[in-house]
Design a protein around this motif. Structure first.
Motif, PDB file in Angstrom:
ATOM      1  N   ILE A  84       5.054   2.794  -3.347  1.00 23.91           N
ATOM      2  CA  ILE A  84       6.422   2.269  -3.289  1.00 23.91           C
ATOM      3  C   ILE A  84       6.445   0.895  -2.632  1.00 23.91           C
ATOM      4  O   ILE A  84       7.089  -0.045  -3.128  1.00 23.91           O
ATOM      5  CB  ILE A  84       7.346   3.246  -2.540  1.00 23.91           C
ATOM      6  CG1 ILE A  84       7.576   4.508  -3.374  1.00 23.91           C
ATOM      7  CG2 ILE A  84       8.684   2.581  -2.212  1.00 23.91           C
ATOM      8  CD1 ILE A  84       8.396   5.573  -2.685  1.00 23.91           C
ATOM      9  N   ILE A  85       5.719   0.744  -1.524  1.00 18.39           N
ATOM     10  CA  ILE A  85       5.681  -0.549  -0.830  1.00 18.39           C
ATOM     11  C   ILE A  85       5.120  -1.635  -1.743  1.00 18.39           C
ATOM     12  O   ILE A  85       5.677  -2.729  -1.862  1.00 18.39           O
ATOM     13  CB  ILE A  85       4.845  -0.446   0.463  1.00 18.39           C
ATOM     14  CG1 ILE A  85       5.581   0.409   1.496  1.00 18.39           C
ATOM     15  CG2 ILE A  85       4.550  -1.831   1.032  1.00 18.39           C
ATOM     16  CD1 ILE A  85       4.740   0.741   2.714  1.00 18.39           C
ATOM     17  N   ALA A  86       4.016  -1.315  -2.432  1.00 18.20           N
ATOM     18  CA  ALA A  86       3.382  -2.307  -3.306  1.00 18.20           C
ATOM     19  C   ALA A  86       4.267  -2.666  -4.492  1.00 18.20           C
ATOM     20  O   ALA A  86       4.402  -3.841  -4.844  1.00 18.20           O
ATOM     21  CB  ALA A  86       2.041  -1.770  -3.799  1.00 18.20           C
ATOM     22  N   GLN A  87       4.914  -1.673  -5.090  1.00 20.34           N
ATOM     23  CA  GLN A  87       5.712  -1.928  -6.290  1.00 20.34           C
ATOM     24  C   GLN A  87       7.041  -2.581  -5.969  1.00 20.34           C
ATOM     25  O   GLN A  87       7.465  -3.515  -6.647  1.00 20.34           O
ATOM     26  CB  GLN A  87       5.944  -0.611  -7.045  1.00 20.34           C
ATOM     27  CG  GLN A  87       4.684   0.055  -7.547  1.00 20.34           C
ATOM     28  CD  GLN A  87       4.122  -0.639  -8.773  1.00 20.34           C
ATOM     29  OE1 GLN A  87       4.545  -1.727  -9.136  1.00 20.34           O
ATOM     30  NE2 GLN A  87       3.139  -0.038  -9.397  1.00 20.34           N
TER      31      GLN A  87
ATOM     32  N   LYS B 117      -1.427 -11.596  -8.628  1.00 20.74           N
ATOM     33  CA  LYS B 117      -1.733 -11.853  -7.224  1.00 20.74           C
ATOM     34  C   LYS B 117      -1.314 -10.664  -6.354  1.00 20.74           C
ATOM     35  O   LYS B 117      -0.298 -10.024  -6.606  1.00 20.74           O
ATOM     36  CB  LYS B 117      -1.016 -13.115  -6.746  1.00 20.74           C
ATOM     37  CG  LYS B 117      -1.510 -14.385  -7.433  1.00 20.74           C
ATOM     38  CD  LYS B 117      -0.803 -15.612  -6.871  1.00 20.74           C
ATOM     39  CE  LYS B 117      -1.339 -16.888  -7.529  1.00 20.74           C
ATOM     40  NZ  LYS B 117      -0.663 -18.104  -7.007  1.00 20.74           N
ATOM     41  N   LEU B 118      -2.126 -10.407  -5.339  1.00 27.89           N
ATOM     42  CA  LEU B 118      -1.786  -9.364  -4.377  1.00 27.89           C
ATOM     43  C   LEU B 118      -1.094 -10.006  -3.174  1.00 27.89           C
ATOM     44  O   LEU B 118      -1.706 -10.755  -2.419  1.00 27.89           O
ATOM     45  CB  LEU B 118      -3.048  -8.619  -3.920  1.00 27.89           C
ATOM     46  CG  LEU B 118      -3.620  -7.568  -4.864  1.00 27.89           C
ATOM     47  CD1 LEU B 118      -4.854  -6.926  -4.256  1.00 27.89           C
ATOM     48  CD2 LEU B 118      -2.584  -6.510  -5.189  1.00 27.89           C
ATOM     49  N   THR B 119       0.189  -9.721  -3.032  1.00 25.53           N
ATOM     50  CA  THR B 119       0.943 -10.213  -1.879  1.00 25.53           C
ATOM     51  C   THR B 119       0.556  -9.406  -0.645  1.00 25.53           C
ATOM     52  O   THR B 119      -0.060  -8.336  -0.760  1.00 25.53           O
ATOM     53  CB  THR B 119       2.450 -10.072  -2.138  1.00 25.53           C
ATOM     54  OG1 THR B 119       2.760  -8.670  -2.271  1.00 25.53           O
ATOM     55  CG2 THR B 119       2.858 -10.805  -3.410  1.00 25.53           C
ATOM     56  N   PRO B 120       0.895  -9.891   0.549  1.00 24.04           N
ATOM     57  CA  PRO B 120       0.622  -9.110   1.764  1.00 24.04           C
ATOM     58  C   PRO B 120       1.199  -7.702   1.693  1.00 24.04           C
ATOM     59  O   PRO B 120       0.560  -6.743   2.141  1.00 24.04           O
ATOM     60  CB  PRO B 120       1.277  -9.942   2.863  1.00 24.04           C
ATOM     61  CG  PRO B 120       1.202 -11.347   2.354  1.00 24.04           C
ATOM     62  CD  PRO B 120       1.415 -11.242   0.874  1.00 24.04           C
ATOM     63  N   ALA B 121       2.398  -7.569   1.125  1.00 26.66           N
ATOM     64  CA  ALA B 121       3.010  -6.243   1.017  1.00 26.66           C
ATOM     65  C   ALA B 121       2.211  -5.350   0.062  1.00 26.66           C
ATOM     66  O   ALA B 121       2.048  -4.151   0.303  1.00 26.66           O
ATOM     67  CB  ALA B 121       4.457  -6.362   0.540  1.00 26.66           C
ATOM     68  N   LYS B 122       1.706  -5.951  -1.024  1.00 24.48           N
ATOM     69  CA  LYS B 122       0.900  -5.158  -1.953  1.00 24.48           C
ATOM     70  C   LYS B 122      -0.410  -4.734  -1.312  1.00 24.48           C
ATOM     71  O   LYS B 122      -0.875  -3.612  -1.516  1.00 24.48           O
ATOM     72  CB  LYS B 122       0.641  -5.952  -3.235  1.00 24.48           C
ATOM     73  CG  LYS B 122       1.837  -6.009  -4.176  1.00 24.48           C
ATOM     74  CD  LYS B 122       1.445  -6.578  -5.524  1.00 24.48           C
ATOM     75  CE  LYS B 122       2.611  -6.488  -6.495  1.00 24.48           C
ATOM     76  NZ  LYS B 122       2.241  -6.953  -7.856  1.00 24.48           N
ATOM     77  N   TRP B 123      -1.021  -5.644  -0.552  1.00 22.29           N
ATOM     78  CA  TRP B 123      -2.232  -5.269   0.184  1.00 22.29           C
ATOM     79  C   TRP B 123      -1.952  -4.106   1.131  1.00 22.29           C
ATOM     80  O   TRP B 123      -2.737  -3.158   1.219  1.00 22.29           O
ATOM     81  CB  TRP B 123      -2.766  -6.469   0.978  1.00 22.29           C
ATOM     82  CG  TRP B 123      -3.712  -7.344   0.231  1.00 22.29           C
ATOM     83  CD1 TRP B 123      -3.536  -8.645  -0.134  1.00 22.29           C
ATOM     84  CD2 TRP B 123      -5.009  -6.972  -0.259  1.00 22.29           C
ATOM     85  NE1 TRP B 123      -4.628  -9.117  -0.817  1.00 22.29           N
ATOM     86  CE2 TRP B 123      -5.554  -8.113  -0.907  1.00 22.29           C
ATOM     87  CE3 TRP B 123      -5.764  -5.805  -0.222  1.00 22.29           C
ATOM     88  CZ2 TRP B 123      -6.808  -8.116  -1.499  1.00 22.29           C
ATOM     89  CZ3 TRP B 123      -7.023  -5.794  -0.813  1.00 22.29           C
ATOM     90  CH2 TRP B 123      -7.530  -6.930  -1.441  1.00 22.29           C
ATOM     91  N   ALA B 124      -0.825  -4.196   1.841  1.00 15.12           N
ATOM     92  CA  ALA B 124      -0.462  -3.127   2.779  1.00 15.12           C
ATOM     93  C   ALA B 124      -0.256  -1.809   2.043  1.00 15.12           C
ATOM     94  O   ALA B 124      -0.721  -0.754   2.489  1.00 15.12           O
ATOM     95  CB  ALA B 124       0.802  -3.510   3.544  1.00 15.12           C
ATOM     96  N   GLY B 125       0.434  -1.885   0.891  1.00 19.05           N
ATOM     97  CA  GLY B 125       0.668  -0.673   0.115  1.00 19.05           C
ATOM     98  C   GLY B 125      -0.625  -0.044  -0.378  1.00 19.05           C
ATOM     99  O   GLY B 125      -0.800   1.174  -0.324  1.00 19.05           O
ATOM    100  N   LEU B 126      -1.556  -0.885  -0.853  1.00 22.17           N
ATOM    101  CA  LEU B 126      -2.836  -0.373  -1.329  1.00 22.17           C
ATOM    102  C   LEU B 126      -3.644   0.261  -0.203  1.00 22.17           C
ATOM    103  O   LEU B 126      -4.245   1.326  -0.378  1.00 22.17           O
ATOM    104  CB  LEU B 126      -3.642  -1.504  -1.966  1.00 22.17           C
ATOM    105  CG  LEU B 126      -3.145  -2.001  -3.327  1.00 22.17           C
ATOM    106  CD1 LEU B 126      -3.916  -3.243  -3.752  1.00 22.17           C
ATOM    107  CD2 LEU B 126      -3.280  -0.909  -4.375  1.00 22.17           C
TER     108      LEU B 126
END
Length: 296
Positions: free
Chosen positions: A280-283, A114-123
């Motif tokens: 870094i944000i996504a991971q 799943k892509l969390t909001p933070a992972k979306w932001a990082g991407l």
């Protein structure tokens, strides 16, 4: 803390290897060099596997290893080395190490992650970094070959991301060292075939300098570093290991500037910072969620 010593060593070696990968193009074609490099690396790794005398189900998994070798070794480095003919070494290292972004996107589809909001932001931040680098070059009016070269290296990063997902689906349960040795062997065969059809008969200058470039990248940057890398993966979590690879483009940019005199434009610096920050944000967000989940 001691684990960061080998991490620092291999990322420095990988970063410096980008300088040699660029320099060697004055002595031979990009595919010819890749044949020498990964041929050398394969021989060293297979020798290590043979000395370990461990049984490996090669016959059962040769098709999967062949596909992994094509995706991870052949396609990635054929595209990277061809792109390096037109793109600076430092910038190339940044574009290739956008790989974690593509791995994350593909993992949603094929690994049900799943892509969390933070992972979306990082991407999104990472994608903005790629567009910054490409857009800056277009705005500056670079030759179209530079833009094509950059796109080829981004495609190499996508292929690397696909290979990571395929490895997780098909081969993750196998011993890492043996898996890497055989996938590199199959990938080298693919590179040799491409070299035969595209660079056969082209001049090759084998001398002290080109020999050093081949041996350094083949033995140290490929066989040794990947062996140490798989050891690191068995000692620390995947998130920390993935983040540590971001040191490679940093060292790549540094060595390319110091050794090759490459100019670090505002677009490259800004885009590089955005890509690294996005990854870094996504991971890190995934690591924090996993840590919190384990305590509840």
């Amino acid at each position: 803390m001691l684990i960061w010593v080998p991490i620092l060593i291999i990322t420095v070696l990988w970063g410096y290897a980008w300088v040699l990968m660029k320099e060697v193009l004055t002595y031979m074609g990009p595919f010819t060099f890749s044949s020498f490099r990964f041929g050398t690396g394969s021989i060293v790794l297979l020798l290590i596997v043979w000395l370990s005398r461990k049984r490996f189900p090669l016959r059962q998994y040769w098709r999967q290893l062949l596909l992994l070798g094509i995706l991870q070794t052949a396609i990635v480095f054929l595209l990277v080395m061809y792109g390096l003919r037109f793109v600076d070494a430092g910038k190339s290292s940044v574009l290739l190490y956008s790989m974690p972004m593509w791995s994350s996107i593909l993992a949603v589809k094929f690994l049900s992650e799943k892509l969390t909001p933070a992972k979306w932001a990082g991407l999104l931040i990472g994608m903005l970094g790629l567009l910054t680098i490409l857009g800056w070059d277009i705005w500056l009016g670079h030759d179209w070959k530079v833009i094509i070269g950059e796109l080829l290296i981004i495609l190499a990063a996508v292929s690397w991301g696909i290979s990571n997902v395929y490895y997780r689906l098909q081969l993750q349960h196998l011993p890492k060292l043996e898996t890497n040795a055989y996938q590199m062997l199959f990938g080298t065969i693919g590179i040799l075939i491409a070299t035969f059809f595209t660079e056969w008969g082209e001049p090759i200058a084998l001398n002290l300098h080109s020999g050093y470039y081949i041996l350094f990248t083949g033995i140290l940057a490929s066989a040794l570093c990947f062996s140490v890398w798989f050891l690191i993966l068995s000692m620390i979590d995947m998130v920390t290991a993935t983040i540590s690879t971001l040191l490679v483009p940093i060292f790549g940019l540094l060595f390319s500037s110091l050794v090759l005199g490459e100019n670090m434009t505002a677009g490259v610096i800004t885009g590089s910072c955005l890509i690294i920050a996005g990854i870094i944000i996504a991971q890190v967000s995934g690591k924090i969620r996993q840590h919190v989940g384990s305590k509840t």
